[in-house]
Design an enzyme around this catalytic site. Structure first.
Site, PDB file in Angstrom:
ATOM      1  N   SER A 276       0.743  -1.170  -0.088  1.00  0.00           N
ATOM      2  CA  SER A 276      -0.038  -0.037   0.073  1.00  0.00           C
ATOM      3  C   SER A 276       0.902   1.228   0.034  1.00  0.00           C
ATOM      4  CB  SER A 276      -0.878  -0.203   1.279  1.00  0.00           C
ATOM      5  OG  SER A 276      -1.871  -0.769   1.217  1.00  0.00           O
TER       6      SER A 276
ATOM      7  N   HIS B 172      -0.671  -2.641  -7.091  1.00  0.00           N
ATOM      8  CA  HIS B 172      -1.680  -2.397  -6.123  1.00  0.00           C
ATOM      9  C   HIS B 172      -3.141  -2.505  -6.357  1.00  0.00           C
ATOM     10  CE1 HIS B 172      -2.720   0.907  -2.777  1.00  0.00           C
ATOM     11  NE2 HIS B 172      -2.947  -0.418  -2.439  1.00  0.00           N
TER      12      HIS B 172
ATOM     13  N   GLU C   5      -3.298   0.441  -9.180  1.00  0.00           N
ATOM     14  CA  GLU C   5      -2.268   1.253  -9.203  1.00  0.00           C
ATOM     15  C   GLU C   5      -0.915   0.573  -9.523  1.00  0.00           C
ATOM     16  OE1 GLU C   5      -1.771   3.285  -5.273  1.00  0.00           O
ATOM     17  OE2 GLU C   5      -1.790   5.195  -6.363  1.00  0.00           O
TER      18      GLU C   5
ATOM     19  N   ASN D  81      -3.141   6.247  -1.148  1.00  0.00           N
ATOM     20  CA  ASN D  81      -3.017   6.186   0.351  1.00  0.00           C
ATOM     21  C   ASN D  81      -2.340   7.705   0.683  1.00  0.00           C
ATOM     22  OD1 ASN D  81      -4.315   3.809   1.187  1.00  0.00           O
ATOM     23  ND2 ASN D  81      -2.632   2.787   0.332  1.00  0.00           N
TER      24      ASN D  81
HETATM   25  N1  CAA Z   1     -15.204  -9.315  -1.177  1.00  0.00           N
HETATM   26  C1  CAA Z   1     -15.716  -9.553  -2.289  1.00  0.00           C
HETATM   27  N2  CAA Z   1     -16.832  -9.135  -2.738  1.00  0.00           N
HETATM   28  C2  CAA Z   1     -17.474  -8.065  -1.904  1.00  0.00           C
HETATM   29  C3  CAA Z   1     -16.924  -7.821  -0.477  1.00  0.00           C
HETATM   30  C4  CAA Z   1     -15.881  -8.596  -0.301  1.00  0.00           C
HETATM   31  N3  CAA Z   1     -15.149  -8.344   0.981  1.00  0.00           N
HETATM   32  N4  CAA Z   1     -17.789  -6.800  -0.064  1.00  0.00           N
HETATM   33  C5  CAA Z   1     -18.687  -6.578  -0.816  1.00  0.00           C
HETATM   34  N5  CAA Z   1     -18.584  -7.479  -1.961  1.00  0.00           N
HETATM   35  C6  CAA Z   1     -19.371  -7.276  -3.210  1.00  0.00           C
HETATM   36  C7  CAA Z   1     -20.799  -7.976  -2.961  1.00  0.00           C
HETATM   37  O1  CAA Z   1     -20.727  -9.095  -3.227  1.00  0.00           O
HETATM   38  C8  CAA Z   1     -21.558  -7.024  -4.087  1.00  0.00           C
HETATM   39  O2  CAA Z   1     -21.470  -7.779  -5.208  1.00  0.00           O
HETATM   40  P1  CAA Z   1     -22.779  -8.224  -6.237  1.00  0.00           P
HETATM   41  O3  CAA Z   1     -23.129  -6.683  -6.526  1.00  0.00           O
HETATM   42  O4  CAA Z   1     -22.074  -8.826  -7.382  1.00  0.00           O
HETATM   43  O5  CAA Z   1     -23.650  -8.913  -5.716  1.00  0.00           O
HETATM   44  C9  CAA Z   1     -20.844  -5.913  -4.094  1.00  0.00           C
HETATM   45  O6  CAA Z   1     -19.758  -5.854  -3.597  1.00  0.00           O
HETATM   46  C10 CAA Z   1     -21.899  -4.750  -3.441  1.00  0.00           C
HETATM   47  O7  CAA Z   1     -22.055  -5.301  -2.055  1.00  0.00           O
HETATM   48  P2  CAA Z   1     -23.057  -4.807  -0.990  1.00  0.00           P
HETATM   49  O8  CAA Z   1     -24.262  -4.745  -1.818  1.00  0.00           O
HETATM   50  O9  CAA Z   1     -23.050  -6.050  -0.003  1.00  0.00           O
HETATM   51  O10 CAA Z   1     -22.875  -3.591  -0.168  1.00  0.00           O
HETATM   52  P3  CAA Z   1     -22.380  -2.095  -0.881  1.00  0.00           P
HETATM   53  O11 CAA Z   1     -23.112  -1.642  -2.101  1.00  0.00           O
HETATM   54  O12 CAA Z   1     -22.394  -1.404   0.441  1.00  0.00           O
HETATM   55  O13 CAA Z   1     -20.719  -2.299  -1.276  1.00  0.00           O
HETATM   56  C11 CAA Z   1     -18.716  -1.898  -1.048  1.00  0.00           C
HETATM   57  C12 CAA Z   1     -19.924  -2.644  -0.357  1.00  0.00           C
HETATM   58  C13 CAA Z   1     -18.218  -2.345  -2.415  1.00  0.00           C
HETATM   59  C14 CAA Z   1     -17.436  -2.391  -0.153  1.00  0.00           C
HETATM   60  C15 CAA Z   1     -18.769  -0.394  -1.042  1.00  0.00           C
HETATM   61  O14 CAA Z   1     -19.099  -0.097   0.499  1.00  0.00           O
HETATM   62  C16 CAA Z   1     -17.241   0.281  -1.248  1.00  0.00           C
HETATM   63  O15 CAA Z   1     -17.017   0.552  -2.168  1.00  0.00           O
HETATM   64  N6  CAA Z   1     -16.579   0.684  -0.151  1.00  0.00           N
HETATM   65  C17 CAA Z   1     -15.344   1.591  -0.262  1.00  0.00           C
HETATM   66  C18 CAA Z   1     -14.395   0.584  -0.486  1.00  0.00           C
HETATM   67  C19 CAA Z   1     -13.231   1.276  -0.895  1.00  0.00           C
HETATM   68  O16 CAA Z   1     -13.195   2.416  -0.633  1.00  0.00           O
HETATM   69  N7  CAA Z   1     -11.835   0.617  -0.982  1.00  0.00           N
HETATM   70  C20 CAA Z   1     -10.803   1.151  -1.193  1.00  0.00           C
HETATM   71  C21 CAA Z   1      -9.925   0.795   0.282  1.00  0.00           C
HETATM   72  S1  CAA Z   1      -8.335   1.409   0.285  1.00  0.00           S
HETATM   73  C22 CAA Z   1      -7.420   0.286  -0.478  1.00  0.00           C
HETATM   74  O17 CAA Z   1      -7.872  -0.857  -0.700  1.00  0.00           O
HETATM   75  C23 CAA Z   1      -5.986   0.611  -0.679  1.00  0.00           C
HETATM   76  C24 CAA Z   1      -5.145   0.270   0.227  1.00  0.00           C
HETATM   77  O18 CAA Z   1      -3.768   0.088   0.332  1.00  0.00           O
HETATM   78  C25 CAA Z   1      -5.535   0.366   1.788  1.00  0.00           C
HETATM   79  P1  NAD Z   2      -4.097  -9.474   5.880  1.00  0.00           P
HETATM   80  O1  NAD Z   2      -3.948  -9.109   7.456  1.00  0.00           O
HETATM   81  O2  NAD Z   2      -5.729  -9.707   5.632  1.00  0.00           O
HETATM   82  O3  NAD Z   2      -3.324 -10.534   5.332  1.00  0.00           O
HETATM   83  C1  NAD Z   2      -2.075 -10.861   5.216  1.00  0.00           C
HETATM   84  C2  NAD Z   2      -1.809 -12.365   5.188  1.00  0.00           C
HETATM   85  O4  NAD Z   2      -0.286 -12.479   5.082  1.00  0.00           O
HETATM   86  C3  NAD Z   2      -2.131 -13.183   6.499  1.00  0.00           C
HETATM   87  O5  NAD Z   2      -2.816 -14.213   6.153  1.00  0.00           O
HETATM   88  C4  NAD Z   2      -0.704 -13.536   7.139  1.00  0.00           C
HETATM   89  O6  NAD Z   2      -0.889 -14.873   7.763  1.00  0.00           O
HETATM   90  C5  NAD Z   2       0.119 -13.728   5.714  1.00  0.00           C
HETATM   91  N1  NAD Z   2       1.588 -13.267   6.243  1.00  0.00           N
HETATM   92  C6  NAD Z   2       2.057 -12.659   6.850  1.00  0.00           C
HETATM   93  N2  NAD Z   2       3.372 -12.686   6.840  1.00  0.00           N
HETATM   94  C7  NAD Z   2       3.743 -13.878   5.871  1.00  0.00           C
HETATM   95  C8  NAD Z   2       4.786 -14.240   5.327  1.00  0.00           C
HETATM   96  N3  NAD Z   2       6.158 -13.798   5.594  1.00  0.00           N
HETATM   97  N4  NAD Z   2       4.618 -15.297   4.433  1.00  0.00           N
HETATM   98  C9  NAD Z   2       3.358 -15.713   3.997  1.00  0.00           C
HETATM   99  N5  NAD Z   2       2.071 -15.168   4.428  1.00  0.00           N
HETATM  100  C10 NAD Z   2       2.366 -14.088   5.517  1.00  0.00           C
HETATM  101  O7  NAD Z   2      -3.452  -8.244   5.041  1.00  0.00           O
HETATM  102  P2  NAD Z   2      -4.089  -7.526   3.760  1.00  0.00           P
HETATM  103  O8  NAD Z   2      -5.315  -6.521   4.077  1.00  0.00           O
HETATM  104  O9  NAD Z   2      -4.690  -8.666   2.779  1.00  0.00           O
HETATM  105  O10 NAD Z   2      -2.926  -6.891   3.246  1.00  0.00           O
HETATM  106  C11 NAD Z   2      -2.035  -7.458   2.525  1.00  0.00           C
HETATM  107  C12 NAD Z   2      -0.988  -6.469   1.840  1.00  0.00           C
HETATM  108  O11 NAD Z   2      -2.048  -5.872   0.860  1.00  0.00           O
HETATM  109  C13 NAD Z   2      -0.332  -5.168   2.865  1.00  0.00           C
HETATM  110  O12 NAD Z   2       0.903  -4.941   1.856  1.00  0.00           O
HETATM  111  C14 NAD Z   2      -1.586  -4.145   2.600  1.00  0.00           C
HETATM  112  O13 NAD Z   2      -0.723  -2.941   2.652  1.00  0.00           O
HETATM  113  C15 NAD Z   2      -1.822  -4.431   1.267  1.00  0.00           C
HETATM  114  N6  NAD Z   2      -3.113  -3.697   0.868  1.00  0.00           N
HETATM  115  C16 NAD Z   2      -4.158  -3.823   1.697  1.00  0.00           C
HETATM  116  C17 NAD Z   2      -5.388  -3.321   1.317  1.00  0.00           C
HETATM  117  C18 NAD Z   2      -6.441  -3.500   2.419  1.00  0.00           C
HETATM  118  O14 NAD Z   2      -7.546  -2.728   2.202  1.00  0.00           O
HETATM  119  N7  NAD Z   2      -6.566  -4.303   3.377  1.00  0.00           N
HETATM  120  C19 NAD Z   2      -5.601  -2.761   0.206  1.00  0.00           C
HETATM  121  C20 NAD Z   2      -4.455  -2.684  -0.678  1.00  0.00           C
HETATM  122  C21 NAD Z   2      -3.452  -3.197  -0.401  1.00  0.00           C
END
Ligand code: CAA
Ligand code: NAD
Length: 288
Positions: A121, A143, A155, A193
């Site tokens: 991330s 990403h 990304e 991020n």
């Molecule tokens: N895994 C797989 N599919 C999922 C899911 C999950 N965990 N959660 C929801 N879905 C699917 C559902 O199955 C549903 O699919 P269908 O339309 O095909 O049936 C669809 O998503 C919509 O789900 P819901 O109707 O239950 O719920 P919703 O309309 O509230 O949507 C959401 C759920 C898609 C998660 C929506 O709330 C959303 O877009 N949230 C924001 C997500 C976001 O911002 N993500 C980016 C996070 S940052 C990141 O990823 C980067 C990082 O490095 C941290």
């Molecule tokens: P998570 O905690 O759900 O899963 C991580 C998994 O990695 C766990 O099952 C753990 O047992 C395994 N693990 C840890 N160390 C390991 C190793 N050395 N060898 C093999 N397996 C190992 O985490 P996540 O949310 O799936 O995030 C995974 C990566 O993706 C991170 O780098 C995170 O920053 C990135 N990411 C996360 C998100 C998010 O929304 N959670 C979105 C985009 C990218």
């Protein structure tokens, strides 16, 4: 069109499971490794549930769901991913752990056609590539976003050593998986991020300072700014540990105290309240 035949996913958590799922749906053989066996079981069970739901909703045929399920194998040893022609790492957001893994991957995959991608991330792709030694030109940031089957973006991050050919192949693979690839430079937190985490952090400050209750903070951002989830709910969804780890990478890499995680956010993590994945974060998911 990408010609990847066998993709290894390392880390069977939220992201790894989703990446494995969409790769299998795109017709690619997938092998998933996690160092935690129970994580593999959980990942497999969630895939079964999501495929069943897609069939139920008429979004996928039973035949396609069965074929995609059969394309994914789950292995308990890192050696068992050998023979893959593409690796996506999706383990914990920790520099040391990722550097160690990429060192091992470089040894395991001397073939210069094998790409070693990271789903990090925030961590520098250039630094991860350096830990891969001679394989540095084959390391790229790929990403994905959570939930992977739903979010459209990949990304794509080119490290200083990444070859142009590896970037083009990453774009092709992301498109084959049904995603839209967009480029970002190798800076802490990339674009996504860099912009998202300050929003989440500010929401924790608003909560800590009593500006409003969690439901109101989230509701205000959902109803007033059209965010699909409020920032506190989203933080739980991402994982509060992952949010803190990302903020630390940005704090260290950008040297600006504005990226320091809010004390309340750190406190949730210290209490083991990591969000959806532990059943409790800002909100309680234990009864879901
Ligand atoms: N895994 C797989 N599919 C999922 C899911 C999950 N965990 N959660 C929801 N879905 C699917 C559902 O199955 C549903 O699919 P269908 O339309 O095909 O049936 C669809 O998503 C919509 O789900 P819901 O109707 O239950 O719920 P919703 O309309 O509230 O949507 C959401 C759920 C898609 C998660 C929506 O709330 C959303 O877009 N949230 C924001 C997500 C976001 O911002 N993500 C980016 C996070 S940052 C990141 O990823 C980067 C990082 O490095 C941290
Ligand atoms: P998570 O905690 O759900 O899963 C991580 C998994 O990695 C766990 O099952 C753990 O047992 C395994 N693990 C840890 N160390 C390991 C190793 N050395 N060898 C093999 N397996 C190992 O985490 P996540 O949310 O799936 O995030 C995974 C990566 O993706 C991170 O780098 C995170 O920053 C990135 N990411 C996360 C998100 C998010 O929304 N959670 C979105 C985009 C990218």
């Amino acid at each position: 069109m990408s010609d990847v035949k066998k993709l290894a996913v390392i880390g069977a958590g939220q992201m790894g499971g989703g990446i494995a799922q969409i790769a299998a749906q795109a017709g690619i053989e997938v092998v998933v490794f996690d160092s935690f066996a129970a994580g593999l079981e959980k990942c497999k069970a969630l895939r079964a549930k999501l495929f069943a739901r897609a069939v139920e909703k008429g979004k996928m045929t039973q035949e396609d769901a069965d074929a995609a399920t059969a394309r994914i194998s789950y292995v308990e040893s890192l050696d068992a991913i050998s023979g893959s022609d593409w690796v996506v790492e999706a383990i914990v957001e920790d520099k040391g752990v990722k550097f160690d893994l990429f060192g091992k991957l470089a040894q395991m995959f001397p073939d210069e056609n094998v790409v070693l991608a990271s789903n990090t991330s925030s961590i520098s792709i250039t630094e991860i590539a350096t830990s891969a030694g001679d394989a540095a030109s084959r390391v790229v940031g790929m990403h994905f976003f959570n939930p992977v089957p739903v979010m459209k973006l990949v990304e794509v991050i080119k490290g200083m050593q990444t070859s142009e050919q590896v970037v083009s192949r990453t774009i092709a693979l992301a498109e084959r998986m049904g995603k839209t690839p967009l480029p970002a430079n190798d800076r802490p937190g990339f674009v996504s991020n860099r912009v998202l985490m300050p929003l989440i952090n500010e929401a924790f400050y608003a909560l800590m300072e009593g500006v409003a209750e969690p439901e109101a903070i989230d509701g205000i951002m959902q109803l007033g700014c059209a965010h699909p989830m409020g920032p506190l709910r989203l933080a739980d969804f991402i994982g509060l540990d992952t949010c803190v780890n990302i903020m630390h990478v940005m704090l260290e890499g950008l040297g600006n105290p504005k990226y320091a995680p809010c004390p309340l956010l750190k406190q949730y993590v210290a209490a083991g309240r990591l969000g959806d994945k532990t059943g409790m974060g800002v909100y309680d998911y234990s009864k879901k």
